[in-house]
Write a protein that holds these residues in place. Structure first.
Motif, PDB file in Angstrom:
ATOM      1  N   ARG A 116       0.869  -1.177   0.000  1.00  0.00           N
ATOM      2  CA  ARG A 116       0.000   0.000   0.000  1.00  0.00           C
ATOM      3  C   ARG A 116       0.905   1.225   0.000  1.00  0.00           C
ATOM      4  N   LEU A 117       0.579   2.187  -0.838  1.00  0.00           N
ATOM      5  CA  LEU A 117       1.495   3.305  -1.075  1.00  0.00           C
ATOM      6  C   LEU A 117       0.709   4.608  -1.171  1.00  0.00           C
ATOM      7  N   ASP A 118       1.164   5.594  -0.398  1.00  0.00           N
ATOM      8  CA  ASP A 118       0.534   6.917  -0.420  1.00  0.00           C
ATOM      9  C   ASP A 118       1.622   7.966  -0.212  1.00  0.00           C
ATOM     10  N   GLY A 119       2.210   8.432  -1.335  1.00  0.00           N
ATOM     11  CA  GLY A 119       3.305   9.400  -1.239  1.00  0.00           C
ATOM     12  C   GLY A 119       4.504   8.790  -0.541  1.00  0.00           C
ATOM     13  N   ASN A 120       4.922   9.408   0.577  1.00  0.00           N
ATOM     14  CA  ASN A 120       6.073   8.899   1.315  1.00  0.00           C
ATOM     15  C   ASN A 120       5.681   7.914   2.410  1.00  0.00           C
ATOM     16  N   ARG A 121       4.422   7.496   2.409  1.00  0.00           N
ATOM     17  CA  ARG A 121       3.966   6.484   3.365  1.00  0.00           C
ATOM     18  C   ARG A 121       3.684   5.184   2.614  1.00  0.00           C
ATOM     19  N   TYR A 122       4.033   4.070   3.228  1.00  0.00           N
ATOM     20  CA  TYR A 122       3.786   2.787   2.577  1.00  0.00           C
ATOM     21  C   TYR A 122       3.814   1.658   3.599  1.00  0.00           C
ATOM     22  N   GLU A 135       7.916 -13.250   4.371  1.00  0.00           N
ATOM     23  CA  GLU A 135       9.153 -13.279   5.147  1.00  0.00           C
ATOM     24  C   GLU A 135       9.520 -11.929   5.765  1.00  0.00           C
ATOM     25  N   MET A 136       9.001 -10.850   5.177  1.00  0.00           N
ATOM     26  CA  MET A 136       9.351  -9.515   5.659  1.00  0.00           C
ATOM     27  C   MET A 136       8.125  -8.618   5.626  1.00  0.00           C
ATOM     28  N   LYS A 137       8.023  -7.768   6.627  1.00  0.00           N
ATOM     29  CA  LYS A 137       6.941  -6.802   6.682  1.00  0.00           C
ATOM     30  C   LYS A 137       7.544  -5.435   6.974  1.00  0.00           C
ATOM     31  N   VAL A 138       7.098  -4.422   6.217  1.00  0.00           N
ATOM     32  CA  VAL A 138       7.665  -3.082   6.342  1.00  0.00           C
ATOM     33  C   VAL A 138       6.531  -2.069   6.451  1.00  0.00           C
ATOM     34  N   TRP A 139       6.701  -1.108   7.358  1.00  0.00           N
ATOM     35  CA  TRP A 139       5.749  -0.017   7.494  1.00  0.00           C
ATOM     36  C   TRP A 139       6.525   1.303   7.524  1.00  0.00           C
ATOM     37  N   CYS A 140       5.981   2.321   6.913  1.00  0.00           N
ATOM     38  CA  CYS A 140       6.611   3.648   6.965  1.00  0.00           C
ATOM     39  C   CYS A 140       5.506   4.702   6.994  1.00  0.00           C
ATOM     40  N   ASN A 141       5.520   5.546   8.031  1.00  0.00           N
ATOM     41  CA  ASN A 141       4.486   6.575   8.173  1.00  0.00           C
ATOM     42  C   ASN A 141       4.962   7.946   7.686  1.00  0.00           C
ATOM     43  N   LYS A 177       7.757   9.319   8.601  1.00  0.00           N
ATOM     44  CA  LYS A 177       8.772   9.785   9.555  1.00  0.00           C
ATOM     45  C   LYS A 177       9.666   8.643  10.036  1.00  0.00           C
ATOM     46  N   VAL A 178       9.048   7.492  10.265  1.00  0.00           N
ATOM     47  CA  VAL A 178       9.760   6.329  10.808  1.00  0.00           C
ATOM     48  C   VAL A 178       9.439   5.115   9.954  1.00  0.00           C
ATOM     49  N   GLN A 179      10.429   4.243   9.779  1.00  0.00           N
ATOM     50  CA  GLN A 179      10.199   2.970   9.104  1.00  0.00           C
ATOM     51  C   GLN A 179      10.483   1.827  10.060  1.00  0.00           C
ATOM     52  N   TRP A 180       9.586   0.834  10.050  1.00  0.00           N
ATOM     53  CA  TRP A 180       9.766  -0.390  10.822  1.00  0.00           C
ATOM     54  C   TRP A 180       9.884  -1.558   9.845  1.00  0.00           C
ATOM     55  N   SER A 181      10.853  -2.430  10.067  1.00  0.00           N
ATOM     56  CA  SER A 181      11.018  -3.634   9.235  1.00  0.00           C
ATOM     57  C   SER A 181      11.038  -4.849  10.151  1.00  0.00           C
ATOM     58  N   TYR A 182      10.116  -5.770   9.900  1.00  0.00           N
ATOM     59  CA  TYR A 182      10.087  -7.001  10.685  1.00  0.00           C
ATOM     60  C   TYR A 182      10.584  -8.149   9.829  1.00  0.00           C
ATOM     61  N   MET A 183      11.611  -8.855  10.326  1.00  0.00           N
ATOM     62  CA  MET A 183      12.178 -10.001   9.631  1.00  0.00           C
ATOM     63  C   MET A 183      11.791 -11.252  10.407  1.00  0.00           C
ATOM     64  N   SER A 184      10.941 -12.085   9.804  1.00  0.00           N
ATOM     65  CA  SER A 184      10.460 -13.268  10.515  1.00  0.00           C
ATOM     66  C   SER A 184      11.571 -14.282  10.769  1.00  0.00           C
ATOM     67  N   SER A 185      12.578 -14.322   9.901  1.00  0.00           N
ATOM     68  CA  SER A 185      13.647 -15.318  10.040  1.00  0.00           C
ATOM     69  C   SER A 185      14.470 -15.120  11.308  1.00  0.00           C
ATOM     70  N   PRO A 205      -6.652   3.759   6.687  1.00  0.00           N
ATOM     71  CA  PRO A 205      -6.416   4.499   7.935  1.00  0.00           C
ATOM     72  C   PRO A 205      -4.915   4.691   8.156  1.00  0.00           C
ATOM     73  N   ASP A 206      -4.542   5.670   8.952  1.00  0.00           N
ATOM     74  CA  ASP A 206      -3.132   5.947   9.227  1.00  0.00           C
ATOM     75  C   ASP A 206      -2.422   4.737   9.828  1.00  0.00           C
ATOM     76  N   SER A 207      -3.163   3.916  10.552  1.00  0.00           N
ATOM     77  CA  SER A 207      -2.557   2.767  11.217  1.00  0.00           C
ATOM     78  C   SER A 207      -1.958   1.764  10.240  1.00  0.00           C
ATOM     79  N   VAL A 208      -2.398   1.793   8.967  1.00  0.00           N
ATOM     80  CA  VAL A 208      -1.862   0.886   7.950  1.00  0.00           C
ATOM     81  C   VAL A 208      -0.367   1.106   7.750  1.00  0.00           C
ATOM     82  N   TYR A 209       0.106   2.327   8.022  1.00  0.00           N
ATOM     83  CA  TYR A 209       1.504   2.682   7.749  1.00  0.00           C
ATOM     84  C   TYR A 209       2.372   2.657   9.011  1.00  0.00           C
ATOM     85  N   GLU A 210       1.859   2.059  10.085  1.00  0.00           N
ATOM     86  CA  GLU A 210       2.619   1.973  11.330  1.00  0.00           C
ATOM     87  C   GLU A 210       2.665   0.528  11.820  1.00  0.00           C
TER      88      GLU A 210
END
Length: 205
Positions: free
Chosen positions: A63-69, A75-81, A83-91, A185-190
């Motif tokens: 999901r992509l909205d400008g600088n938010r995605y 295997e990997m999940k990424v969120w960016c609001n 301002k901050v990016q979170w990357s979860y690596m299941s491995s 909703p904003d929560s999609v990017y966090e």
């Protein structure tokens, strides 16, 4: 030698025109994708080593909205609001936190890739049936990436990204089922940190 110089001088205007046409096409596609926000698309990636062997595959939804995605793969999940990016690596069961404006964070966004490599890379354009390939080749400003190929479908939608890394193979990303003008909703990017209670959080800011 003189004939070679003359030939080069004759070709320079054509080369400049081709570069201009490729950049113009890319700018238009970039503007249209930004205007489509927010968008959702299926996302699948394959990493190939320097010998062309596939060494890692993954798939999910972006999901992509400008600088938010957000990019939710197996295997990997990424969120960016923005301002901050979170990357979860299941491995490794770890969550990495970085600033959104870091290269590590922004290299996950197709919009950022299209904009970043538009400058500092030589652009060329080639028709492939109903598709259009934009090839961006390093002009010496990036030591890690030699070339980026962006393939756009008949409607001007980005369908394929290939990122060729110096001496390290390439990454191919397929984008499909493109849906524009979504409402998220904003929560999609966090990152929902509470969903990963056993994960170690590594703050790299």
């Amino acid at each position: 030698m003189r004939k070679t110089v003359i030939l080069l001088l004759l070709l320079l205007p054509a080369m400049a025109f081709a570069q201009s046409a490729a950049v113009e096409f890319l700018d238009k596609a970039f503007a249209e994708m930004k205007a489509d926000a927010a968008v959702q698309m299926d996302y699948s990636s394959t990493v190939y080593d320097e010998n062309g062997k596939a060494v890692q595959t993954d798939k999910g939804v972006m999901r992509l909205d400008g600088n938010r995605y957000s990019l939710l793969m197996d295997e990997m999940k990424v969120w960016c609001n923005g301002k901050v990016q979170w990357s979860y690596m299941s491995s490794v069961n770890e969550i990495y936190i970085t600033d959104a404006d870091s290269d590590e964070a922004q290299n996950m966004s197709p919009l950022y890739i299209m904009e970043k490599f538009r400058d500092g890379f030589d652009a060329s354009m080639e028709k492939k049936g109903s598709a259009t390939d934009i090839v961006l080749e390093s002009a010496g400003g990036d030591d890690n990436i030699n070339k980026v190929l962006l393939r756009f479908g008949n409607g001007g939608r980005l369908e394929l990204m290939c990122i060729y890394m110096a001496g390290q193979g390439r990454i191919e990303v397929l984008l499909d089922e493109y849906t524009a003008h979504c409402s998220f909703p904003d929560s999609v990017y966090e990152c929902p940190v509470e969903d990963f209670p056993s994960a170690e959080v590594v703050d790299m800011r």
